[in-house]
Design an enzyme around this catalytic site. Structure first.
Site, short mmCIF file in Angstrom:
data_model
loop_
_atom_site.label_atom_id
_atom_site.label_comp_id
_atom_site.label_asym_id
_atom_site.label_seq_id
_atom_site.Cartn_x
_atom_site.Cartn_y
_atom_site.Cartn_z
N TYR A 26 0.84 -1.21 0.00
CA TYR A 26 0.00 0.00 0.00
C TYR A 26 0.86 1.25 0.00
O TYR A 26 2.03 1.22 0.40
CB TYR A 26 -0.96 0.01 1.20
CG TYR A 26 -0.31 0.29 2.54
CD1 TYR A 26 0.21 -0.75 3.31
CD2 TYR A 26 -0.24 1.59 3.04
CE1 TYR A 26 0.78 -0.50 4.54
CE2 TYR A 26 0.34 1.85 4.28
CZ TYR A 26 0.84 0.79 5.03
OH TYR A 26 1.41 1.04 6.25
N CYS A 27 0.28 2.32 -0.50
CA CYS A 27 0.92 3.63 -0.44
C CYS A 27 -0.20 4.65 -0.26
O CYS A 27 -1.34 4.29 0.02
CB CYS A 27 1.74 3.89 -1.70
SG CYS A 27 0.75 3.90 -3.21
#
Ligand SMILES: [Zn+2]
Ligand SMILES: [Zn+2]
Length: 307
Positions: free
Chosen positions: A175-176
């Site tokens: 994730y970012c």
């Protein structure tokens, strides 16, 4: 709320990115829009704020264009602009990394509800691919501090991951902030032979819109005047630590000494005691912004997203 904050990107071939910059400039100059927008031959990456009418007009304009069908806008409401000005630029690369990305080798995109199933299974490795200072103020529970400030760091991280987990069988759920970093980093994992690579579609921003602060502790760092946002109205853990006293703290500041400008997490007590400075010696510096307890939360310098 009078304004909308838009975050969006689309990886798509753009035949003439310079021309796209030009028509974007013309369109945006007609509306009350501010933000940061990068266009390359690989696609578009934007963050923008505008009055509700202006933002709507922009969204409709983009969605009405063949080229940008499939673009998804992540939308927050806000009471004012979160950018000081509008910057629209051509970039050689959509993101500043010195490596060609094979976008055909990306991981699978999972919407939050699907990504959540893997997270909750407890069997997946949660991989945060943001910068350390983003992790410091908020992250998914159990996500390790990334140490991932450049693409080279990520390559190192991928090598370490090979030692840590079973490439064939362990799902990697990455994730970012808004999803684009995963687009760049996931091909590297796929190339290295990781078989189960999953990207959180729309990043933590989309997660917040659908899942609130579920499984997320602290606040989400964002690259605009807000600096950090809560994912929901619910009470959430504070994971940041004051730079001065190490007590739990939830806000970032720029040092009031303009020649220092250090970016640090600070509690309200230490901020006042240090008149907005990161260290004692900054308090007597010649170019000192006056400390104002009422309006301390806006960053003093412009933020350039690293991706
Ligand atoms: Zn403190
Ligand atoms: Zn300082």
């Amino acid at each position: 709320m009078t304004h909308r904050v838009l975050a969006y990107y689309l990886i798509t071939p753009i035949a003439d990115p310079h021309h796209e910059v030009k028509i974007h400039k013309v369109f945006c100059s007609q509306y009350d829009l501010k933000g940061r927008l990068y266009i390359s031959s690989h696609g578009i990456n934007g963050q923008m704020s505008g009055t509700v009418e202006a933002a709507k007009a922009y969204q409709e304009w983009m969605q009405g264009r063949e080229q940008f069908q499939g673009i998804t806008f992540k939308i927050h409401s806000h009471h004012e602009h979160v950018f000081p000005r509008m910057t629209i630029k051509w970039k050689q690369k959509l993101v500043a990394i010195d490596r060609e990305i094979d976008f055909s080798k990306r991981g699978a995109h999972l919407p939050p509800a699907e990504w959540k199933k893997l997270f909750e299974s407890g069997e997946a490795f949660v991989l945060d691919v943001r910068n350390d200072y983003e992790w410091d103020i908020g992250r998914f529970k159990g996500a390790e501090k990334p140490g991932c400030n450049t693409f080279r760091d990520f390559e190192k991280m991928a090598e370490e991951l090979e030692q840590k987990i079973d490439k064939e069988n362990t799902p990697v759920i990455m994730y970012c902030t808004g999803g684009i970093r995963c687009e760049l980093f996931s091909p590297l994992l796929v190339e290295k032979g990781f078989k189960k690579v999953y990207q959180l579609q729309g990043g933590v921003i989309q997660w917040g819109l659908e899942e609130g602060s579920n499984h997320f502790e602290g606040k989400l760092f964002v690259f605009d005047d807000r600096l950090q946002i809560p994912l929901s109205d619910e009470e959430n853990e504070v994971v940041g630590r004051c730079h001065h006293c190490q007590s739990p703290a939830n806000y970032y500041y720029n040092c009031a000494n303009m020649d220092c400008n250090e970016f640090f997490i600070c509690c309200p007590v230490c901020l006042e005691a240090n008149i907005g400075c990161c260290q004692g010696s900054c308090q007597t510096a010649p170019r000192l912004r006056s400390y104002n307890a009422q309006s301390t939360h806006k960053p003093f310098r412009r933020w350039t997203s690293p991706v």
